[in-house]
Design an enzyme around this catalytic site. Sequence first.
Site, mmCIF file in Angstrom:
data_model
loop_
_atom_site.group_PDB
_atom_site.id
_atom_site.type_symbol
_atom_site.label_atom_id
_atom_site.label_comp_id
_atom_site.label_asym_id
_atom_site.label_seq_id
_atom_site.Cartn_x
_atom_site.Cartn_y
_atom_site.Cartn_z
ATOM 1 N N GLY A 147 -6.662 -1.101 -3.866
ATOM 2 C CA GLY A 147 -5.649 -2.318 -3.632
ATOM 3 C C GLY A 147 -4.450 -2.121 -4.397
ATOM 4 O O GLY A 147 -4.148 -1.195 -4.902
ATOM 5 N N SER A 148 -3.791 -3.476 -4.675
ATOM 6 C CA SER A 148 -2.481 -3.044 -5.549
ATOM 7 C C SER A 148 -2.838 -3.245 -7.040
ATOM 8 O O SER A 148 -3.931 -3.401 -7.378
ATOM 9 C CB SER A 148 -1.950 -4.855 -5.464
ATOM 10 O OG SER A 148 -2.858 -5.787 -5.969
ATOM 11 N N SER A 149 -1.831 -2.568 -7.668
ATOM 12 C CA SER A 149 -1.932 -2.452 -8.977
ATOM 13 C C SER A 149 -2.076 -3.880 -9.783
ATOM 14 O O SER A 149 -2.877 -3.748 -10.949
ATOM 15 C CB SER A 149 -0.481 -1.901 -9.484
ATOM 16 O OG SER A 149 -0.106 -0.722 -8.859
ATOM 17 N N GLU A 150 -1.493 -4.692 -9.092
ATOM 18 C CA GLU A 150 -1.677 -6.109 -9.992
ATOM 19 C C GLU A 150 -3.268 -6.381 -9.881
ATOM 20 O O GLU A 150 -3.799 -6.985 -10.991
ATOM 21 C CB GLU A 150 -0.986 -7.278 -8.964
ATOM 22 C CG GLU A 150 -0.790 -8.387 -9.804
ATOM 23 C CD GLU A 150 0.012 -9.384 -8.472
ATOM 24 O OE1 GLU A 150 0.304 -9.116 -7.372
ATOM 25 O OE2 GLU A 150 -0.486 -10.618 -8.703
ATOM 26 N N CYS A 152 -1.057 4.057 0.822
ATOM 27 C CA CYS A 152 -0.768 4.174 -0.789
ATOM 28 C C CYS A 152 0.011 5.582 -0.953
ATOM 29 O O CYS A 152 0.590 5.649 -1.943
ATOM 30 C CB CYS A 152 -1.940 3.985 -1.514
ATOM 31 S SG CYS A 152 -3.280 5.075 -1.191
ATOM 32 N N GLU A 171 -8.105 2.549 -7.435
ATOM 33 C CA GLU A 171 -7.350 3.636 -6.558
ATOM 34 C C GLU A 171 -6.208 2.681 -6.141
ATOM 35 O O GLU A 171 -6.169 1.645 -5.322
ATOM 36 C CB GLU A 171 -7.971 3.970 -5.216
ATOM 37 C CG GLU A 171 -7.224 5.302 -4.645
ATOM 38 C CD GLU A 171 -6.614 4.818 -3.512
ATOM 39 O OE1 GLU A 171 -5.326 4.654 -3.580
ATOM 40 O OE2 GLU A 171 -7.241 4.820 -2.166
ATOM 41 N N GLY A 207 -5.535 -4.607 -9.420
ATOM 42 C CA GLY A 207 -6.451 -3.723 -10.061
ATOM 43 C C GLY A 207 -6.736 -3.866 -11.673
ATOM 44 O O GLY A 207 -7.692 -3.611 -12.195
HETATM 45 C C1 UN1 Z 1 -4.649 5.012 1.091
HETATM 46 O O1 UN1 Z 1 -3.701 4.628 1.726
HETATM 47 O O2 UN1 Z 1 -5.532 4.351 0.425
HETATM 48 O O3 UN1 Z 1 -3.646 11.094 1.827
HETATM 49 C C2 UN1 Z 1 -5.164 6.365 1.171
HETATM 50 C C3 UN1 Z 1 -3.654 10.114 2.748
HETATM 51 C C4 UN1 Z 1 -5.073 9.360 3.276
HETATM 52 C C5 UN1 Z 1 -5.523 8.364 2.423
HETATM 53 C C6 UN1 Z 1 -4.438 7.485 1.857
HETATM 54 N N1 UN1 Z 1 -5.952 10.588 3.522
HETATM 55 O O4 UN1 Z 1 -2.416 9.858 3.040
#
Ligand code: UN1
Length: 511
Positions: free
Chosen positions: A229-232, A285, A251, A234
């Site tokens: 999720g978000s850095s905040e 992400c 992550e 996290g």
């Molecule tokens: C995410 O957005 O949390 O590498 C992960 C990628 C994907 C995973 C993204 N397999 O774009």
Amino acid sequence: MSRQIVSVVGGKDAPAADTYTSTNPARTGEVVARVGLADADTFAAACRTAKEAQREWAKVPAPVRGRVIASIGRLVEANAERLARLVTDEIGKPYAEALGEVREIVDTCDFFLGEGRRLYGQTVPSEMPDKDLFTYRNPVGVAAVVTAGNFPVAVPSWYLVPALLCGNAVVWKPAEYAAASAHAMYRLFAASGLPDGVLNIVFADGAQTFRGLELALEAGSVQKVGFTGSSEVGRKIGELTGRHLQSACLELGGKNPMVVMPDAELDLAVEGALFAGFGTAGQRCTSLGTVIVHESVHDEFVERFARAVREARVGDPAEDVLAGPLLDQKFADRYEEYLTWIQPHHKVVSGGTGRITQDNPRGDFDGGAGLYYHPVVVDGVRAADRLFLEETFGPIVGVTTFSTLDEAIELANLPGYGLSSSIYTTAPTNAFRFREGVSAGMVSVNNSTSGAEAHLPFGGNGKSGNGSRQSGMWVLDQFTRWQAMNWDHSGRLQKAQMDVAEIEPDLTFRL
Ligand code: UN1
């Protein structure tokens, strides 16, 4: 096709304190599921249930646990189209991508079913005779896993599959707006024969989840937290787990750079930037944040990129489109705020901005009742701009220029994230120098910033995470703890460091 779903703890439906309505972002009036939300006590109770169940699960031999993972893979494969369609309905991910996402669960199962027969420890020589040393990977215990909804099933599987294989129990809290997809995946996992309580799914809002996690950590019923999720948020989870001497696998967000060198194949770079920036409507992400293009090819690149974006298809995610709607109203609202970061010194080169409506259509597409937005390319972005420094989850990509590779690397690292990155070049030296200098956990050469394969280490540095890695053999260090055993069969007490034989060298010897 509206369904009612609630949390499942110990194999039984758990009480709900509140209700959330998960809707289809392509047709916001369409309810996908009514979701019963649990409170903090239910979350903490689920962790207690998991703790009980984990004791027995850890005793199941790892190869047998591997067979359960194999069954999960088969079940997911046999239900791939249904699950993918549900993902498309619930979060608006284009169907082809949703199928790819489901494939990623199967890939993860394929990798870890074999790990059940490895999960190696080591035999290590001792410094004394008649003594043997061994190492073992022990399960950590209970993993509480909190996931985002942009990858409602694939990214959770990166936690769930290895955690279960290693002999842990799991309490999974998926995103509310992707609850139906998560519930369907839970049912597939449950059908594999996992004993009740080994995997539990709890739907709850952020505040109740955080409080529930705090209660569970205080009670000693959680030994690992996985959070995407978000850095905040996290940061808060990292603080909370740290206070309880537990660690989190975090992550978080990204501001992923793509460097385009003067020697790059420009059409390839444009294709990569288009998918990286606007595939999944920019909501990975790993999505592209800023293109850092060499000044000598800037004009040519921007012209071709802008054209490609204008021609790309945005629309019904059930069809063959580059991008569907945004995930949910909350994401649409936040994205509209990012659009306010566009300043007078910027130049939008892609056409319209904002929500696609009858008054602001994209060609003949008026967006209907969906949360559709124009994909936006902003040229003239500067290093001090918010657009350059902060994650903008959604379909917006900035463009800036550089003159030397060192400068490009500095720009790539400047926002302080470190998840993914990419460079387009035909010179190996550039690729290796970039790899060495960039802070990201992932580096693509002549490829999109997104689309990591399921068996490579996945994770970030800086604002993108605490250095933990998911996927492949690397994630085993998240879900197991090393235990060292020594066994002295000499029949006497041999003291380490003291009763060690010594062989005298002649250190005065010279050639
Ligand atoms: C995410 O957005 O949390 O590498 C992960 C990628 C994907 C995973 C993204 N397999 O774009």
